[in-house]
Design an enzyme around this catalytic site. Sequence first.
Site, mmCIF file in Angstrom:
data_model
loop_
_atom_site.group_PDB
_atom_site.id
_atom_site.type_symbol
_atom_site.label_atom_id
_atom_site.label_comp_id
_atom_site.label_asym_id
_atom_site.label_seq_id
_atom_site.Cartn_x
_atom_site.Cartn_y
_atom_site.Cartn_z
ATOM 1 N N GLN A 1 1.039 -1.029 0.060
ATOM 2 C CA GLN A 1 0.246 -0.127 0.066
ATOM 3 C C GLN A 1 0.879 1.266 0.285
ATOM 4 O OE1 GLN A 1 -2.414 -0.053 -0.978
ATOM 5 N NE2 GLN A 1 -3.952 -1.076 1.015
ATOM 6 N N ALA B 1 -5.101 4.347 -1.232
ATOM 7 C CA ALA B 1 -5.480 4.076 0.448
ATOM 8 C C ALA B 1 -4.046 4.867 0.765
ATOM 9 C CB ALA B 1 -5.460 2.476 -0.179
ATOM 10 N N SER C 1 -6.730 -0.456 5.261
ATOM 11 C CA SER C 1 -7.587 -1.749 4.155
ATOM 12 C C SER C 1 -7.196 -3.091 5.733
ATOM 13 C CB SER C 1 -6.606 -2.417 3.208
ATOM 14 O OG SER C 1 -6.378 -3.341 2.324
ATOM 15 N N HIS D 1 -7.286 -5.823 4.553
ATOM 16 C CA HIS D 1 -7.181 -6.856 3.102
ATOM 17 C C HIS D 1 -5.855 -6.997 4.493
ATOM 18 C CE1 HIS D 1 -9.594 -8.057 -0.010
ATOM 19 N NE2 HIS D 1 -9.704 -7.089 0.009
ATOM 20 N N ASP E 1 -11.367 -11.786 -0.746
ATOM 21 C CA ASP E 1 -12.420 -11.423 -2.462
ATOM 22 C C ASP E 1 -12.574 -12.685 -3.096
ATOM 23 O OD1 ASP E 1 -12.283 -8.755 -1.590
ATOM 24 O OD2 ASP E 1 -10.470 -8.005 -2.930
ATOM 25 N N GLU F 1 -20.327 -5.044 -1.606
ATOM 26 C CA GLU F 1 -19.698 -5.647 -1.984
ATOM 27 C C GLU F 1 -19.735 -7.149 -1.696
ATOM 28 O OE1 GLU F 1 -15.963 -2.807 -2.178
ATOM 29 O OE2 GLU F 1 -15.179 -4.800 -0.334
ATOM 30 N N TRP G 1 -18.484 -9.727 -2.573
ATOM 31 C CA TRP G 1 -17.212 -10.355 -2.932
ATOM 32 C C TRP G 1 -16.523 -10.267 -1.568
ATOM 33 C CZ3 TRP G 1 -18.144 -5.987 -5.682
ATOM 34 C CH2 TRP G 1 -17.608 -4.996 -4.996
ATOM 35 N N HIS G 2 -16.676 -9.429 -1.109
ATOM 36 C CA HIS G 2 -15.219 -9.469 0.051
ATOM 37 C C HIS G 2 -16.180 -9.907 1.125
ATOM 38 C CE1 HIS G 2 -12.214 -6.761 1.941
ATOM 39 N NE2 HIS G 2 -13.165 -6.888 2.989
HETATM 40 ZN ZN ZN Z 1 -11.739 -6.616 -0.454
#
Ligand code: ZN
Length: 270
Positions: free
Chosen positions: A156, A177, A182, A184, A191, A240, A242-243
């Site tokens: 990042q 970012a 994050s 992540h 994801d 989201e 997918w997250h």
């Molecule tokens: Zn994500």
Amino acid sequence: MIRKVLATTIFMMLATILFACQQDDVELGSGQTAHSADLELQPKGHIVIHEQEDPNQTDPNGQEEDSQKPETDENEAITVSDPDAIDVIVNKERKLPDGYEPPDLIQPNVDFHATNEERKYMREEAAHALEELFQAASEEGHDLVAISGYRSYGTQEAVFAMHVSNNGREYAEQYSAVPGHSEHQTGLAMDISTESLGYSLTEDLSDTAEGQWVAEHGHEYGFIIRYPEGKSHITGYNYEPWHLRYFGDNLATAIYESGLTVEEYFGMVE
Ligand SMILES: [Zn+2]
């Protein structure tokens, strides 16, 4: 070993500006809560969005206002005291300590369609839970594919620095970012997508049998959909599906059954 992978990744990202990079917390303009944790931003400034949003619809005045005062103010952000906790909460107001790295990253043994090696990692407990989730889905006829998991502070940071170098700090603060914010980076998020969606991260996942199965059963394996539909005013992110975020099956089930966002469940909003 992980450090070597990370160093290689960072070198590659800095060595070529042709390398597309993934962002968090992309600002699309003041007054909008049009954020995605999983936008892809290309170095020339063209945003590749897997959702239906159009970044060109931003208000220029709003952007200017935003650049004067970034929404995520590093001076006001709370640094979490328990970054290794499975229930750690990271969002726009809460960040991981500078340089934080999860202690036990491994690669889950699942199908991947990842753009680099780093993104295949998760915390060990979450990785094994993901294997169980994917196995259970497969037994029901749903083939899930992992796309993007861990993202390091260094990645990042390098991405942010690259944007400052290429486009100036003002641009970087709007579209890149701030490291530490994050989810992540906790190693607890993954994801997911499917072959039928071309492995893209899209809201269309919620219309597929795979996405619906995950939404209904993910908590049984410790995962919840962290950014639910219609809750962007609370989570700071658009829907989201997918997250996936790992909390362990007990806590994930409690959150799921409450029908609340994570921020609401933990009493972080009024
Ligand atoms: Zn994500």
